[in-house]
Design a protein around this motif. Structure first.
Motif, PDB file in Angstrom:
ATOM      1  N   ARG A 129       0.805  -1.227   0.000  1.00 47.81           N
ATOM      2  CA  ARG A 129       0.000   0.000   0.000  1.00 47.81           C
ATOM      3  C   ARG A 129       0.839   1.278   0.000  1.00 47.81           C
ATOM      4  O   ARG A 129       0.411   2.296  -0.517  1.00 47.81           O
ATOM      5  CB  ARG A 129      -0.914   0.014   1.233  1.00 47.81           C
ATOM      6  CG  ARG A 129      -2.050  -0.996   1.169  1.00 47.81           C
ATOM      7  CD  ARG A 129      -3.172  -0.610   2.118  1.00 47.81           C
ATOM      8  NE  ARG A 129      -2.743  -0.597   3.503  1.00 47.81           N
ATOM      9  CZ  ARG A 129      -2.894  -1.628   4.335  1.00 47.81           C
ATOM     10  NH1 ARG A 129      -3.444  -2.756   3.889  1.00 47.81           N
ATOM     11  NH2 ARG A 129      -2.499  -1.546   5.584  1.00 47.81           N
ATOM     12  N   HIS A 130       2.047   1.222   0.594  1.00 50.36           N
ATOM     13  CA  HIS A 130       2.837   2.436   0.740  1.00 50.36           C
ATOM     14  C   HIS A 130       4.258   2.190   0.258  1.00 50.36           C
ATOM     15  O   HIS A 130       4.775   1.074   0.349  1.00 50.36           O
ATOM     16  CB  HIS A 130       2.888   2.886   2.214  1.00 50.36           C
ATOM     17  CG  HIS A 130       1.547   3.066   2.842  1.00 50.36           C
ATOM     18  ND1 HIS A 130       0.717   4.126   2.541  1.00 50.36           N
ATOM     19  CD2 HIS A 130       0.887   2.322   3.762  1.00 50.36           C
ATOM     20  CE1 HIS A 130      -0.392   4.025   3.252  1.00 50.36           C
ATOM     21  NE2 HIS A 130      -0.312   2.933   3.995  1.00 50.36           N
ATOM     22  N   ALA A 131       4.888   3.267  -0.221  1.00 42.40           N
ATOM     23  CA  ALA A 131       6.307   3.216  -0.574  1.00 42.40           C
ATOM     24  C   ALA A 131       7.123   3.560   0.665  1.00 42.40           C
ATOM     25  O   ALA A 131       6.832   4.546   1.351  1.00 42.40           O
ATOM     26  CB  ALA A 131       6.627   4.192  -1.692  1.00 42.40           C
ATOM     27  N   TYR A 132       8.121   2.753   0.951  1.00 44.66           N
ATOM     28  CA  TYR A 132       8.969   2.962   2.122  1.00 44.66           C
ATOM     29  C   TYR A 132      10.417   3.179   1.689  1.00 44.66           C
ATOM     30  O   TYR A 132      10.842   2.723   0.617  1.00 44.66           O
ATOM     31  CB  TYR A 132       8.901   1.752   3.064  1.00 44.66           C
ATOM     32  CG  TYR A 132       7.589   1.649   3.813  1.00 44.66           C
ATOM     33  CD1 TYR A 132       7.402   2.321   5.012  1.00 44.66           C
ATOM     34  CD2 TYR A 132       6.536   0.893   3.301  1.00 44.66           C
ATOM     35  CE1 TYR A 132       6.200   2.238   5.700  1.00 44.66           C
ATOM     36  CE2 TYR A 132       5.325   0.806   3.972  1.00 44.66           C
ATOM     37  CZ  TYR A 132       5.166   1.475   5.174  1.00 44.66           C
ATOM     38  OH  TYR A 132       3.967   1.407   5.848  1.00 44.66           O
ATOM     39  N   ASP A 133      11.149   3.892   2.531  1.00 41.59           N
ATOM     40  CA  ASP A 133      12.580   4.079   2.314  1.00 41.59           C
ATOM     41  C   ASP A 133      13.399   2.984   2.987  1.00 41.59           C
ATOM     42  O   ASP A 133      14.472   2.613   2.491  1.00 41.59           O
ATOM     43  CB  ASP A 133      13.027   5.447   2.849  1.00 41.59           C
ATOM     44  CG  ASP A 133      12.306   6.597   2.176  1.00 41.59           C
ATOM     45  OD1 ASP A 133      12.603   6.855   0.999  1.00 41.59           O
ATOM     46  OD2 ASP A 133      11.434   7.207   2.824  1.00 41.59           O
ATOM     47  N   ALA A 161       6.284  -1.443  -5.712  1.00 42.00           N
ATOM     48  CA  ALA A 161       6.742  -0.123  -5.283  1.00 42.00           C
ATOM     49  C   ALA A 161       7.921  -0.214  -4.325  1.00 42.00           C
ATOM     50  O   ALA A 161       8.665   0.757  -4.142  1.00 42.00           O
ATOM     51  CB  ALA A 161       5.598   0.640  -4.620  1.00 42.00           C
ATOM     52  N   ASN A 162       8.104  -1.370  -3.697  1.00 40.65           N
ATOM     53  CA  ASN A 162       9.162  -1.517  -2.700  1.00 40.65           C
ATOM     54  C   ASN A 162      10.140  -2.635  -3.027  1.00 40.65           C
ATOM     55  O   ASN A 162      10.820  -3.153  -2.141  1.00 40.65           O
ATOM     56  CB  ASN A 162       8.547  -1.780  -1.319  1.00 40.65           C
ATOM     57  CG  ASN A 162       7.853  -0.564  -0.753  1.00 40.65           C
ATOM     58  OD1 ASN A 162       8.488   0.422  -0.403  1.00 40.65           O
ATOM     59  ND2 ASN A 162       6.520  -0.620  -0.685  1.00 40.65           N
ATOM     60  N   ARG A 163      10.231  -2.987  -4.303  1.00 42.60           N
ATOM     61  CA  ARG A 163      11.077  -4.123  -4.656  1.00 42.60           C
ATOM     62  C   ARG A 163      12.536  -3.893  -4.248  1.00 42.60           C
ATOM     63  O   ARG A 163      13.226  -4.822  -3.827  1.00 42.60           O
ATOM     64  CB  ARG A 163      11.008  -4.382  -6.161  1.00 42.60           C
ATOM     65  CG  ARG A 163      11.838  -5.585  -6.586  1.00 42.60           C
ATOM     66  CD  ARG A 163      11.611  -5.944  -8.035  1.00 42.60           C
ATOM     67  NE  ARG A 163      12.315  -7.165  -8.382  1.00 42.60           N
ATOM     68  CZ  ARG A 163      12.274  -7.750  -9.582  1.00 42.60           C
ATOM     69  NH1 ARG A 163      11.524  -7.205 -10.541  1.00 42.60           N
ATOM     70  NH2 ARG A 163      12.945  -8.852  -9.823  1.00 42.60           N
ATOM     71  N   TYR A 164      12.998  -2.643  -4.351  1.00 41.85           N
ATOM     72  CA  TYR A 164      14.389  -2.348  -4.039  1.00 41.85           C
ATOM     73  C   TYR A 164      14.538  -1.517  -2.765  1.00 41.85           C
ATOM     74  O   TYR A 164      15.527  -0.821  -2.574  1.00 41.85           O
ATOM     75  CB  TYR A 164      15.057  -1.629  -5.214  1.00 41.85           C
ATOM     76  CG  TYR A 164      15.009  -2.443  -6.483  1.00 41.85           C
ATOM     77  CD1 TYR A 164      15.631  -3.689  -6.544  1.00 41.85           C
ATOM     78  CD2 TYR A 164      14.317  -1.983  -7.598  1.00 41.85           C
ATOM     79  CE1 TYR A 164      15.570  -4.457  -7.690  1.00 41.85           C
ATOM     80  CE2 TYR A 164      14.256  -2.746  -8.747  1.00 41.85           C
ATOM     81  CZ  TYR A 164      14.886  -3.988  -8.798  1.00 41.85           C
ATOM     82  OH  TYR A 164      14.822  -4.741  -9.934  1.00 41.85           O
ATOM     83  N   VAL A 168      11.400 -11.115   2.681  1.00 46.99           N
ATOM     84  CA  VAL A 168      12.394 -10.557   1.761  1.00 46.99           C
ATOM     85  C   VAL A 168      12.299 -11.233   0.403  1.00 46.99           C
ATOM     86  O   VAL A 168      12.386 -10.581  -0.656  1.00 46.99           O
ATOM     87  CB  VAL A 168      13.815 -10.706   2.348  1.00 46.99           C
ATOM     88  CG1 VAL A 168      14.866 -10.278   1.327  1.00 46.99           C
ATOM     89  CG2 VAL A 168      13.948  -9.883   3.617  1.00 46.99           C
ATOM     90  N   GLN A 169      12.127 -12.544   0.397  1.00 44.94           N
ATOM     91  CA  GLN A 169      12.038 -13.263  -0.873  1.00 44.94           C
ATOM     92  C   GLN A 169      10.891 -12.728  -1.727  1.00 44.94           C
ATOM     93  O   GLN A 169      11.060 -12.474  -2.924  1.00 44.94           O
ATOM     94  CB  GLN A 169      11.847 -14.752  -0.612  1.00 44.94           C
ATOM     95  CG  GLN A 169      11.784 -15.601  -1.882  1.00 44.94           C
ATOM     96  CD  GLN A 169      11.526 -17.061  -1.576  1.00 44.94           C
ATOM     97  OE1 GLN A 169      10.879 -17.390  -0.586  1.00 44.94           O
ATOM     98  NE2 GLN A 169      12.024 -17.946  -2.427  1.00 44.94           N
ATOM     99  N   ARG A 170       9.746 -12.496  -1.121  1.00 47.45           N
ATOM    100  CA  ARG A 170       8.583 -12.015  -1.880  1.00 47.45           C
ATOM    101  C   ARG A 170       8.768 -10.564  -2.310  1.00 47.45           C
ATOM    102  O   ARG A 170       8.331 -10.177  -3.397  1.00 47.45           O
ATOM    103  CB  ARG A 170       7.320 -12.198  -1.044  1.00 47.45           C
ATOM    104  CG  ARG A 170       7.070 -13.666  -0.701  1.00 47.45           C
ATOM    105  CD  ARG A 170       5.753 -13.896   0.007  1.00 47.45           C
ATOM    106  NE  ARG A 170       5.629 -15.308   0.406  1.00 47.45           N
ATOM    107  CZ  ARG A 170       4.518 -15.859   0.853  1.00 47.45           C
ATOM    108  NH1 ARG A 170       3.418 -15.133   0.974  1.00 47.45           N
ATOM    109  NH2 ARG A 170       4.508 -17.138   1.183  1.00 47.45           N
ATOM    110  N   VAL A 171       9.425  -9.779  -1.454  1.00 47.04           N
ATOM    111  CA  VAL A 171       9.677  -8.374  -1.822  1.00 47.04           C
ATOM    112  C   VAL A 171      10.615  -8.316  -3.016  1.00 47.04           C
ATOM    113  O   VAL A 171      10.351  -7.607  -4.001  1.00 47.04           O
ATOM    114  CB  VAL A 171      10.274  -7.603  -0.624  1.00 47.04           C
ATOM    115  CG1 VAL A 171      10.787  -6.238  -1.077  1.00 47.04           C
ATOM    116  CG2 VAL A 171       9.227  -7.432   0.468  1.00 47.04           C
ATOM    117  N   ARG A 172      11.707  -9.054  -2.977  1.00 48.58           N
ATOM    118  CA  ARG A 172      12.693  -9.000  -4.060  1.00 48.58           C
ATOM    119  C   ARG A 172      12.177  -9.641  -5.347  1.00 48.58           C
ATOM    120  O   ARG A 172      12.652  -9.315  -6.441  1.00 48.58           O
ATOM    121  CB  ARG A 172      13.995  -9.687  -3.613  1.00 48.58           C
ATOM    122  CG  ARG A 172      14.723  -9.016  -2.448  1.00 48.58           C
ATOM    123  CD  ARG A 172      14.955  -7.551  -2.675  1.00 48.58           C
ATOM    124  NE  ARG A 172      15.832  -6.963  -1.657  1.00 48.58           N
ATOM    125  CZ  ARG A 172      15.746  -5.725  -1.245  1.00 48.58           C
ATOM    126  NH1 ARG A 172      14.822  -4.914  -1.755  1.00 48.58           N
ATOM    127  NH2 ARG A 172      16.575  -5.255  -0.327  1.00 48.58           N
TER     128      ARG A 172
END
Length: 834
Positions: free
Chosen positions: A480-484, A511-514, A501-505
């Motif tokens: 839902r949100h972009a994070y730093d 929006a938050n892949r990296y 982490v696996q699902r994020v990458r």
């Protein structure tokens, strides 16, 4: 011509490692030739007026002295020029003057002096050639241009003395060179033996780790079937073995670096110094030193009377402690009762062993380089390095010993005032605030009390903080949100940190892949480093983590460049890699290609120049030592070219990190310097900086667990941590939340032990470890850790049947101590809580 080339090569080799001799010769000539000409006017009969010869001698000496200002294309002729200068200014000048002045005692003395100087300036073959050429040219010139040439009798009869000087001086010099060569050979042999001895333990540990990996891996015939069904426990074992192997390699590289630094008298770089906890570094050293060695673990004990901070370099001090522990246990097989006690307190760290002791006459030179006592294969560089490190820290080290009783090394550190610590704390927080203020951070932690603690620590940094209690909730918020930044606990219900982490990458939250992800974990640092890096995280911090360590870790993570597509920061770059070793090229090229670069490989300097003529590159990485045209010569050729590629960034690759090698690379025109074996993060950081891209931060140094002495050997509480909680206004929450939670976790442990549920007990111990560490429960943290490590790594219950009862009793005493501490701050309202 071949004989002449060999002869001249001997002269060049003679001066390659001692260029100052020629510089001193030129400096002496610049001063003495004019000065002694003026002295001739003090004589009644000055004799032959040699002003023209002295002008020539002075001028050619000036050319020799100003070598650094020679055009680059002429420097290759420097040694040939110096050869002629030696002949003209010494044997030719002095013999010609003697003949023109009619001989005499002064003439004989001058000729002998010139002969002796030539004897020092060349090997014996070139000395003979120089003297014969100079003497012969002087005699021929004298005969050709003097109207009535004659050989002075007193001068002629002393030529046998001259011949004796040449022969005797040559024999003496030959004997001296042989003795020097023998000393160098002996030193090299000792140095090689020392490095081999230092590397034996790390290589043994690496061998053990590889054997452990082999035991877990399935047989080749069953590989595909077995790997698809490998269990969680087996995977953890593999990671632990890899981590142990990586740690062993780091130890070996540290040993080599220490030895080379001491050989070159290179002190630690004070620019990298930080404020360190003495107890934390000591515990880390003991943990890593005893890793995989039950004997070392049993023999070494740590006693923390009171922790203190000092300013220094952690890696350097770790190696000092490694060296002292290794020395203390060297005789353990001959003295089986040997014990090592490391004591921290009163701005001192003491390492005391009950070994054989050291004789008083040996103690006096114990810290001198190349001084070793009773150890085969050592150079004595270890203790010299320890002394150099402590001096760089502003402290000192000394040794007391009694034969047959003990040896004790005491390291004294200069005290750091509370004002200095406060200034340091403010500087760190202000620097972090400048980077982090206004940034959005997601705090993922299943423990509510730790979420509260972490929020309080992050409050001065100006972050906008959201939190999630489990991995599934974290993924929903990331969608839902972009994070730093994400500060992520690794052990959570529903989805653990690694799954998140696996699902994020993989791009499930585009929006938050990296997004920068920091792991927050209680796992041993050497294991966490390997696992988090492999999982795709940017860094990790250990639980519990002090405020400053957490702030610095977040700041460094945010300053890392945002990865380009597929996390390939060198995408689109064409790099030229030159190294005559295919194995070295393979490793570096793999790093570069993994980062997205196109790499062209060559194996010598001429190929570099040929490739530059026909292709376009963004940078050149070049080994210094290559056959034919080496790295320095190739760099000079590139810089001297008028082509467009003459200003390409050039990075040196070398196994030598000493100052002369760096200076030579810089003088040749290189822009960067990397020491083999090259680490990928350092390689990327260097190239990104030279290619004018955002520079990557250096490898994050993991924050460490709090210092934790064994029960009964130090205070129950870590009062410095509690002081920081009080400053943060966190003491209320600590007593209201932590103490009940510790009681609950002990209840879970009771149930798990009764039901023989090892996994459930491991999870409870994991939570209790983090909880007690964060609460400043120093002794409880140590006892929990001693139980948790074998449960986690060896999958077995503790050997001591009373361990749970001891934990309960210690937790009770810790609770009382926490309440008493709080009562000192707020006697009216806090002591009754929890």
């Amino acid at each position: 011509m071949q004989a002449i080339r060999r002869l001249f090569a001997g002269y060049v080799d003679y001066h390659r490692h001692g260029p100052l001799m020629l510089r001193y010769l030129s400096l002496a000539g610049l001063f003495f030739f004019p000065a002694y000409y003026l002295l001739r006017f003090t004589k009644a009969d000055p004799g032959f007026d040699d002003w023209l010869l002295r002008i020539v001698d002075t001028a050619i000496c000036a050319g020799l002295f100003l070598r650094d200002r020679w055009p680059e294309r002429l420097r290759r002729y420097y040694y040939a020029y110096s050869y002629l200068v030696v002949i003209i200014t010494l044997p030719y000048t002095f013999v010609f003057q003697s003949l023109k002045n009619g001989g005499g005692t002064v003439a004989v003395g001058n000729t002998l002096m010139a002969t002796f100087i030539v004897l020092l300036l060349a090997d014996w073959r070139n000395m003979i050639v120089m003297l014969a050429t100079g003497f012969g040219a002087a005699v021929l010139t004298y005969i050709a241009f003097d109207p009535s040439p004659s050989m002075p009798v007193d001068y002629a009869v002393r030529w046998p003395i001259l011949l004796g000087t040449v022969v005797g001086g040559s024999l003496f010099k030959f004997a001296l060179e042989r003795a020097t060569a023998e000393k160098v050979r002996s030193a090299y042999a000792s140095l090689a033996a020392s490095i081999a001895h230092e590397m034996r333990n790390p290589l043994t540990q690496l061998k053990h780790s590889l054997e452990g990996v082999q035991q877990v891996l399935p047989p080749p015939g069953a590989f595909h079937h077995s790997m698809s069904s490998i269990g969680h426990a087996e995977l953890d074992v593999l990671y632990r073995h890899v981590a142990h192997g990586e740690l062993a390699i780091r130890r070996g590289l540290q040993a080599i670096s220490m030895t080379l630094d001491e050989v070159h008298a290179k002190p630690p770089d004070s620019a990298s110094f930080q404020f360190l906890s003495a107890a934390e570094v000591v515990h880390k050293a003991v943990d890593e030193f005893s890793l995989g060695s039950d004997e070392a673990h049993e023999r070494v004990r740590v006693h923390v009377h009171d922790d203190f901070h000092f300013r220094g370099d952690e890696t350097a001090f770790l190696y000092v402690l490694f060296n002292l522990m290794k020395n203390a246990l060297y005789y353990a097989t001959r003295f089986p009762d040997t014990r090592v006690d490391i004591t921290v307190g009163e701005h001192e760290v003491k390492v005391r062993d009950t070994g054989p002791g050291i004789a008083p006459d040996v103690l006096q030179g114990l810290f001198e380089p190349f001084s070793s006592f009773g150890k085969a294969g050592g150079t004595g560089l270890g203790l010299a390095y320890c002394k150099r490190v402590m001096k760089a820290f502003g402290g000192s080290i000394h040794c007391e010993s009694q034969l047959g009783s003990f040896t004790e090394f005491t390291m004294h550190f200069p005290p750091i005032s509370e004002a200095e610590r406060e200034v340091h704390r403010r500087q760190i927080l202000e620097g972090a605030y400048a980077v982090l203020a206004g940034k959005r951070l997601l705090l993922v932690e299943d423990d509510a009390a730790q979420r509260v603690t972490t929020r309080h620590k992050l409050r001065p940094l100006g972050l906008v903080i959201d939190d999630a209690a489990d991995g599934q909730r974290a993924l929903e918020m990331l969608a839902r949100h972009a994070y730093d930044l994400v500060l992520l606990d690794l052990h959570m219900p529903v989805l653990d940190g690694y799954q998140v982490v696996q699902r994020v990458r993989q791009g499930q939250v585009p929006a938050n892949r990296y997004v920068r992800i920091l792991a927050h974990t209680s796992e041993p640092p050497h294991v966490a480093r390997v696992k988090t890096q492999r999982a795709g995280m940017d860094a990790f911090v250990s639980k519990p983590c002090a405020q400053l360590q957490l702030a610095m870790a977040l700041q460094r993570a945010l300053q890392r460049p945002v990865p380009r597509a597929a996390s390939r920061p060198l995408e689109g770059r064409h790099l030229l890699l030159a190294d005559d070793s295919a194995y070295n090229r393979r490793a570096v090229a793999a790093y570069l290609r993994d980062a997205g670069a196109e790499v062209t490989e060559v194996d010598h300097g001429v190929a570099v120049l040929e490739r530059l003529e026909g292709e376009t590159f963004d940078a050149v990485l070049m080994d210094l030592n290559m056959p034919g045209l080496d790295g320095l010569e190739t760099t000079r050729a590139i810089r001297g070219s008028s082509a467009g590629w003459s200003r390409l960034p050039i990075v040196a690759l070398t196994a030598h990190s000493d100052a002369p090698a760096i200076d030579a690379a810089r003088a040749a025109g290189m822009d960067g310097f990397l020491v083999k074996p090259v680490d990928a993060p350092v390689l990327y950081d260097t190239l990104l900086g030279l290619l004018s891209l955002p520079r990557a931060a250096g490898e994050v140094t993991p924050a460490l667990p709090p210092a934790s002495p064994p029960e009964g050997e130090g205070p129950l509480l870590n009062e410095s941590r509690l002081d920081s909680y009080r400053r943060l206004g966190l003491l209320d929450e600590l007593l209201a939340d932590y103490l009940p939670e510790i009681g609950r976790l002990l209840g879970v442990l009771d149930a798990a032990v009764e039901a023989s549920e090892l996994d459930r007990a491991s999870e409870a111990l994991h939570s209790l470890l983090g909880m007690s560490g964060e609460a400043g429960a120093l002794a409880l943290y140590t006892r929990v850790r001693a139980v948790y490590v074998p449960v986690l790594e060896q999958r077995r219950w503790p050997d001591d049947a009373a361990w749970l009862a001891e934990l309960r009793a210690l937790a009770g005493r810790t609770g009382d101590a926490l309440r008493a501490y709080a009562a000192q701050s707020d006697p009216a309202g806090i002591a009754h809580r929890g």
